[in-house]
Write a protein that holds these residues in place. Structure first.
Motif, PDB file in Angstrom:
ATOM      1  N   THR A 116      34.485  -6.381  35.177  1.00 25.14           N
ATOM      2  CA  THR A 116      33.044  -5.734  35.243  1.00 25.14           C
ATOM      3  C   THR A 116      33.171  -4.743  36.404  1.00 25.14           C
ATOM      4  OG1 THR A 116      31.696  -7.224  36.399  1.00 25.14           O
ATOM      5  CG2 THR A 116      31.757  -7.392  34.075  1.00 25.14           C
ATOM      6  N   GLY A 117      32.244  -3.699  36.353  1.00 23.27           N
ATOM      7  CA  GLY A 117      32.006  -2.786  37.463  1.00 23.27           C
ATOM      8  C   GLY A 117      33.098  -1.610  37.848  1.00 23.27           C
ATOM      9  N   GLU A 118      33.682  -1.332  38.895  1.00 22.57           N
ATOM     10  CA  GLU A 118      34.434  -0.391  39.155  1.00 22.57           C
ATOM     11  C   GLU A 118      35.820  -0.909  38.500  1.00 22.57           C
ATOM     12  OE1 GLU A 118      35.834  -1.038  43.634  1.00 22.57           O
ATOM     13  OE2 GLU A 118      34.354   0.758  43.095  1.00 22.57           O
TER      14      GLU A 118
END
Length: 196
Positions: A116-118
């Motif tokens: 998840t995220g960048e």
């Protein structure tokens, strides 16, 4: 043109050492009114050798980087040491942070969880390459930090040795032009004089 240059250079070099005398006046040698033991004491007071100064400076630099430079009264070197160590330590910490970030993401990917995220959408091969990149840079930063630390100690030690080197007017090295008597050519040379 070449001869004119040498003539002018010789003129300027030799005029600085020209001496003049007035006719009819005799110079008397200076009378030394001090006792021989007092002049010997003055000479030893001018030049003192401290055999432990280099080891003290190296020890101080090993305990606190930059302290050996301050002990040697080379105050301008201490901020350079601190800045170099600070930059290399910051680089180490920054690369370590990103190495851990990509390592944890790879572990998460291997355990079957989605990223998840960048880092979302990055495959395992790219995560491995990123880990290797930041690990190599981290290790290089550690080597640079160790090199700067050792160079700091060596600099303090060498500087303390050179501070005690006897440099006075009794030893001099000056460039000089000499005329060859055979072919009247000018030759550049060095004159070394040692007075006791």
């Amino acid at each position: 043109m070449k001869n004119l240059f040498f003539i002018l250079a010789a003129f300027f070099l030799y005029t600085g050492t020209a001496l003049s005398q007035e006719a009819g006046k005799e110079e008397k040698p200076p009378v030394n009114k001090e006792k021989p033991s007092e002049t010997a004491a003055k000479k030893t007071a001018e030049y003192k050798y401290d055999a432990l100064a280099p080891s003290k400076a190296a020890f101080y630099s090993a305990v606190v980087p930059g302290l050996g430079q301050i002990y040697n009264k080379r105050y301008w070197k201490a901020p350079i040491v601190w800045g170099a160590l600070g930059v290399s330590l910051y680089s180490y910490g920054w690369n370590q942070k990103y190495y851990k970030k990509y390592r944890n993401a790879y572990k998460q990917l291997l355990s079957g969880h989605a990223l998840t995220g960048e880092l979302e959408g990055i495959d395992g091969d790219r995560l491995i390459r990123a880990q290797k990149y930041y690990q190599r840079n981290r290790d290089l930063s550690a080597l640079v930090t160790a090199g700067i630390y050792i160079l700091n100690i060596v600099d303090a030690n060498v500087d303390a040795h050179l501070r005690q080197f006897n440099v006075n007017e009794n030893l001099s090295l000056r460039p000089d032009f000499e005329t060859n008597d055979i072919d009247n050519q000018y030759h550049l040379g060095l004159t070394m004089s040692l007075r006791f």
